[in-house]
Design an enzyme around this catalytic site. Structure first.
Site, short mmCIF file in Angstrom:
data_model
loop_
_atom_site.label_atom_id
_atom_site.label_comp_id
_atom_site.label_asym_id
_atom_site.label_seq_id
_atom_site.Cartn_x
_atom_site.Cartn_y
_atom_site.Cartn_z
N GLY A 32 32.02 42.43 56.13
CA GLY A 32 31.10 43.48 56.53
C GLY A 32 30.21 42.99 57.65
N MET A 65 27.33 41.68 57.59
CA MET A 65 26.56 40.47 57.34
C MET A 65 27.41 39.23 57.09
SD MET A 65 23.51 41.41 57.77
CE MET A 65 22.71 39.92 57.20
N GLY A 66 28.69 39.39 56.80
CA GLY A 66 29.48 38.19 56.54
C GLY A 66 30.85 38.48 55.99
N VAL A 121 33.52 37.50 52.87
CA VAL A 121 33.45 37.09 51.47
C VAL A 121 34.81 36.59 51.00
CG1 VAL A 121 32.82 37.78 49.12
CG2 VAL A 121 31.68 38.83 51.08
N LYS A 176 30.31 33.27 50.81
CA LYS A 176 29.97 34.23 51.86
C LYS A 176 29.63 33.45 53.13
CE LYS A 176 26.60 37.68 53.26
NZ LYS A 176 25.36 38.41 52.89
N ASP A 193 18.13 45.92 50.74
CA ASP A 193 19.43 46.59 50.95
C ASP A 193 19.99 47.09 49.61
OD1 ASP A 193 21.54 47.59 52.44
OD2 ASP A 193 22.69 45.73 52.37
#
Length: 471
Positions: A21, A23-24, A26, A41, A132
């Protein structure tokens, strides 16, 4: 990290990519040193962001997340590096996100969100804002246990932001109006986002819709105007309070958790989420309300924690009988093996969740100084270890504190997190106790350590001095 089988930081063997996604990325991996599965992550550095600055942010995120120990929140084990970029190492548990589960009946939704609210209340008490909260970050295990995941973009209240790119942190459909207007996220913002998450769980869509035009959606959120829920039933009043436009007029997260724990309706079981090779059914929604939730931006991570039982538990043929948590705990004639042979039957009583949680809190308020009084709060099952063994267990314990307050996590089960010093180590443990009521008195019947972490005090002191020097 692009291929399976790769060894990260000399101990984590990559097994499968779970997703990616904003942000990172996984991954599911295996910790070869401790013999357990973990989730990794790896931070994705956005274009235009300095890699060193991004690494500093990720390291700080890991430290912040590691401060929180709660059975309904993720736990960060470690922060390592791979190819010059930081990787967060977390616990892993197969589950489905609330976004994948879809629409729930009000009672089932309340049970899921109550667990998340409890974890977020503990985070707020520790000075941490999640920033979030959304259905994609609420994980539901096959037994109905819910956990809030991905504190990866959270930061402690008062911390100076590491990144100065102005990038929006959070999913627009679940942002609070003040954040959509450019304000700083705070605990009240998490309350609004959790309200929007609960709204989506019972209505099938977020309060402001799920349009694909992010800018237009942001303007809609900033206005604070949305249609009142039509299918929330007894949750309607709480939802409207959580979704108030002005932050100061919303309830606190602790108040939300308390209202949900006593909420609707007692006969509705928590959702049973089907996982691979598991056949369990969710509480169905009425025809015509199977809406689609906003797509998840990041595959959620999960942790091992307290198991929420959904059936009546018994101990022995005449053991203590524990009813559903919303209706308190009922005890019948009590025996606990040979420890209770010849004892008189206990008087049947009912105790609400708050009394069971208070009993566990009172128990730890006595320890380690007042072992005699603490021993008197134990039931026959816990006393089976013997008085000498009990005293020995607490003899060298110092500076005991409750890290996460006791919370009902199943029928007659109360879970909390404690921290204490023993020798040269600082120990943090998540513990689950079974509490029974005998002749009107709650007693600790069992003590189970779900998670234990040991940290060398001298090493932590050196790390803190280094962090202060870096700051």
């Amino acid at each position: 990290m692009t291929d399976e089988g790769r060894l990260v930081a000399g101990r984590y063997r990559v097994r499968a990519r779970l997703g990616a996604g904003a942000m990172g990325v996984v991954w599911r991996a295996f910790d070869e040193r401790l013999g357990r599965e973990v989730a990794l992550k790896q931070l994705v550095v956005p274009e235009g962001v300095d890699a060193v600055e991004a690494a500093a942010r990720a390291a700080r995120e890991g430290r912040i997340a590691a401060r929180l120990h709660h059975p309904n929140a993720i736990t960060v084990h470690d922060v390592v590096e791979e190819a010059g970029r930081p990787v967060l190492v977390m616990e892993y548990l197969p589950s489905r996100s609330l976004a994948e589960v879809g629409v729930l009946e009000p009672g089932a939704a309340a049970r899921v969100v109550a667990q998340v609210a409890s974890a977020l209340a503990a985070a707020h008490a520790a000075g941490i804002v999640h920033r979030d909260v959304k259905p994609g970050n609420v994980l539901i295990a096959a037994d109905g246990t819910a956990k809030i995941s991905d504190f990866g973009i959270a930061r402690a209240v008062g911390d100076v932001a590491v990144t100065r790119t102005g990038l929006l942190a959070g999913t627009p459909a679940f942002l609070a109006p003040e954040v959509a207007r450019g304000g700083e996220p705070g605990p009240a913002s998490d309350v609004f986002s959790l309200g929007a998450t609960l709204y989506a769980a019972v209505e099938g869509r977020p309060p402001f819709g799920d349009g694909v035009n992010a800018i237009a959606l942001l303007h809609t959120v900033a206005s604070g105007r949305f249609a009142p829920p039509a299918h929330a039933g007894p949750l309607t009043g709480l939802l409207m309070d959580m979704l108030r436009t002005e932050p100061h007029s919303r309830p606190t997260m602790a108040q939300v958790a308390e209202r949900l724990r006593g909420g609707p309706p007692a006969h509705t079981p928590p959702p049973q989420v089907p996982l691979p090779q598991t056949r369990l059914d969710l509480a169905p929604a009425p025809p015509g309300r199977r809406g689609r939730l906003l797509p998840v931006a990041l595959v959620a991570l999960t942790v091992v924690g307290a198991v929420v039982a959904v059936v009546v538990a018994t101990s022995g043929d005449d053991g203590d009988r524990v009813a559903a948590p919303t209706s308190g705990v009922t005890t019948g004639s009590a025996t606990a093996g040979s420890a209770t042979a010849g004892s008189a039957p206990a008087t049947t009583t009912t105790a609400p969740a708050v009394e069971l949680e208070r009993a566990v809190a009172d128990y730890y308020a006595l320890l380690p100084e007042h072992v005699d009084e603490a021993w008197e709060m134990l039931g026959p099952g816990a006393r089976a270890q013997g008085r000498p063994g009990f005293e020995k267990a607490w003899r060298d314990v110092e500076d005991l504190t409750v890290v996460a307050t006791p919370v009902l996590s199943g029928p007659g089960a109360v879970t909390l997190a404690i921290g204490y010093t023993k020798g040269s180590h600082r120990v943090t443990e998540t513990r689950r106790h079974r509490v029974v009521v005998r002749d009107g008195t709650p007693l600790i019947e069992s003590d189970e350590v779900l998670l234990s972490e040991r940290e060398d005090r001298k090493k932590r002191h050196r790390d803190e001095e280094k962090d202060e020097g870096d700051g």
